[in-house]
Design a protein around this motif. Structure first.
Motif, mmCIF file in Angstrom:
data_model
loop_
_atom_site.group_PDB
_atom_site.id
_atom_site.type_symbol
_atom_site.label_atom_id
_atom_site.label_comp_id
_atom_site.label_asym_id
_atom_site.label_seq_id
_atom_site.Cartn_x
_atom_site.Cartn_y
_atom_site.Cartn_z
ATOM 1 N N PRO A 264 0.875 -1.414 0.018
ATOM 2 C CA PRO A 264 -0.065 0.035 -0.153
ATOM 3 C C PRO A 264 1.069 1.234 -0.148
ATOM 4 N N ASP A 265 1.926 1.402 0.718
ATOM 5 C CA ASP A 265 2.937 2.554 0.867
ATOM 6 C C ASP A 265 3.466 2.698 -0.631
ATOM 7 N N GLU A 266 3.698 1.688 -1.224
ATOM 8 C CA GLU A 266 4.521 1.599 -2.487
ATOM 9 C C GLU A 266 3.792 2.319 -3.553
ATOM 10 N N ASN A 267 2.271 1.901 -3.504
ATOM 11 C CA ASN A 267 1.292 2.140 -4.272
ATOM 12 C C ASN A 267 0.898 3.857 -4.233
ATOM 13 N N CYS A 268 0.852 4.062 -2.746
ATOM 14 C CA CYS A 268 0.513 5.410 -2.432
ATOM 15 C C CYS A 268 1.439 6.468 -3.151
ATOM 16 N N GLN A 269 2.885 5.985 -2.844
ATOM 17 C CA GLN A 269 3.924 6.833 -3.264
ATOM 18 C C GLN A 269 4.045 7.105 -4.634
ATOM 19 N N ALA A 270 4.113 6.008 -5.388
ATOM 20 C CA ALA A 270 4.059 5.875 -6.862
ATOM 21 C C ALA A 270 2.993 6.921 -7.557
ATOM 22 N N LEU A 271 1.736 6.391 -6.916
ATOM 23 C CA LEU A 271 0.571 7.387 -7.515
ATOM 24 C C LEU A 271 0.621 8.800 -6.970
ATOM 25 N N SER A 272 1.086 9.268 -5.772
ATOM 26 C CA SER A 272 1.297 10.500 -5.431
ATOM 27 C C SER A 272 2.018 11.297 -6.219
ATOM 28 N N LYS A 273 3.435 10.685 -6.445
ATOM 29 C CA LYS A 273 4.446 11.512 -7.448
ATOM 30 C C LYS A 273 3.702 11.705 -8.858
ATOM 31 N N LEU A 274 2.882 10.507 -9.280
ATOM 32 C CA LEU A 274 2.714 10.832 -10.816
ATOM 33 C C LEU A 274 1.473 11.796 -10.717
ATOM 34 N N PHE A 275 0.525 11.687 -9.910
ATOM 35 C CA PHE A 275 -0.332 12.811 -9.864
ATOM 36 C C PHE A 275 -0.018 14.210 -9.186
ATOM 37 N N GLY A 276 1.270 14.240 -8.863
ATOM 38 C CA GLY A 276 1.919 15.641 -8.641
ATOM 39 C C GLY A 276 2.405 16.343 -9.877
ATOM 40 N N LEU A 277 2.415 15.777 -10.866
ATOM 41 C CA LEU A 277 3.258 16.023 -12.097
ATOM 42 C C LEU A 277 2.318 17.295 -12.511
ATOM 43 N N PRO A 278 2.942 18.220 -13.082
ATOM 44 C CA PRO A 278 2.165 19.667 -13.389
ATOM 45 C C PRO A 278 1.183 19.449 -14.900
ATOM 46 N N ASN A 279 1.648 18.263 -15.343
ATOM 47 C CA ASN A 279 1.091 18.391 -16.900
ATOM 48 C C ASN A 279 -0.243 17.055 -16.372
ATOM 49 N N VAL A 280 -0.237 16.547 -15.577
ATOM 50 C CA VAL A 280 -1.379 15.511 -15.241
ATOM 51 C C VAL A 280 -2.581 16.246 -14.594
ATOM 52 N N GLN A 281 -3.700 15.841 -15.284
ATOM 53 C CA GLN A 281 -5.157 16.015 -14.641
ATOM 54 C C GLN A 281 -5.856 14.730 -14.362
ATOM 55 N N LEU A 282 -6.248 14.870 -13.394
ATOM 56 C CA LEU A 282 -7.250 13.662 -12.809
ATOM 57 C C LEU A 282 -8.657 14.066 -13.010
ATOM 58 N N GLU A 283 -9.444 12.980 -13.104
ATOM 59 C CA GLU A 283 -10.899 13.126 -13.176
ATOM 60 C C GLU A 283 -11.436 13.970 -11.789
ATOM 61 N N ASN A 284 -10.873 13.524 -10.707
ATOM 62 C CA ASN A 284 -11.259 14.310 -9.402
ATOM 63 C C ASN A 284 -9.953 14.229 -8.567
ATOM 64 N N ALA A 285 -9.269 15.283 -8.611
ATOM 65 C CA ALA A 285 -8.051 15.156 -7.714
ATOM 66 C C ALA A 285 -8.255 15.323 -6.292
ATOM 67 N N SER A 286 -9.324 15.974 -5.843
ATOM 68 C CA SER A 286 -9.478 16.155 -4.275
ATOM 69 C C SER A 286 -10.063 14.718 -3.957
ATOM 70 N N LEU A 287 -10.707 14.135 -4.543
ATOM 71 C CA LEU A 287 -11.360 12.626 -4.318
ATOM 72 C C LEU A 287 -10.184 11.700 -4.220
ATOM 73 N N MET A 288 -9.202 11.781 -5.116
ATOM 74 C CA MET A 288 -8.106 10.883 -5.313
ATOM 75 C C MET A 288 -7.292 11.282 -3.849
ATOM 76 N N ALA A 289 -7.062 12.357 -3.519
ATOM 77 C CA ALA A 289 -6.402 12.791 -2.423
ATOM 78 C C ALA A 289 -7.025 12.043 -1.018
ATOM 79 N N GLN A 290 -8.159 12.229 -1.075
ATOM 80 C CA GLN A 290 -8.806 11.620 0.096
ATOM 81 C C GLN A 290 -8.580 10.029 -0.073
#
Length: 129
Positions: A55-81
């Motif tokens: 779980p921590d590896e998944n969260c770390q990998a996804l968090s880094k990816l989602f933090g890229l300036p050119n990446v847009q998520l369908e719902n970023a605040s939901l994904m943060a939760q």
């Protein structure tokens, strides 16, 4: 902006196929990227089951990816939760279901572990029918 599929994310995060990793990396370096919620959910599952990410590896990998300036998520605040609850021990899919259901009065499930963990972490009503 372009949208990507799960396999592009998996290649980027695992680097298990050099040619596909390089193509994925090039997309992320040159394009504005949209990632749908369904792609994120499937990516977590693939990383956990096929690549044994914890779980921590998944969260770390996804968090880094989602933090890229050119990446847009369908719902970023939901994904943060979702990532926060997953880091605190809630199953990723359960965290996703719960986050998507917050506008409802109650989420019903037969999963005792989900009910207990959700009560420990949130004020959201999760219970058995």
């Amino acid at each position: 902006m372009i949208a990507i599929d799960t396999n592009v994310l998996v290649r980027l995060l695992t680097r298990d196929d050099k040619q596909q990793y390089n193509k994925s990396l090039k997309l992320f370096q040159e394009q504005a990227i949209f990632i749908a919620d369904t792609v994120i959910l499937e990516t977590e599952w693939v990383l956990r089951f096929a690549y044994q990410f914890k779980p921590d590896e998944n969260c770390q990998a996804l968090s880094k990816l989602f933090g890229l300036p050119n990446v847009q998520l369908e719902n970023a605040s939901l994904m943060a939760q979702v990532l926060q609850w997953h880091e605190q021990g809630l199953d990723f899919a359960d965290a996703f279901h719960l986050a998507k259901s917050q506008s409802c009065s109650t989420l019903y499930t037969f999963d005792n572990k989900f009910v207990k963990k959700a009560k420990d972490l949130t004020d959201c009503a999760v219970q058995q029918p």
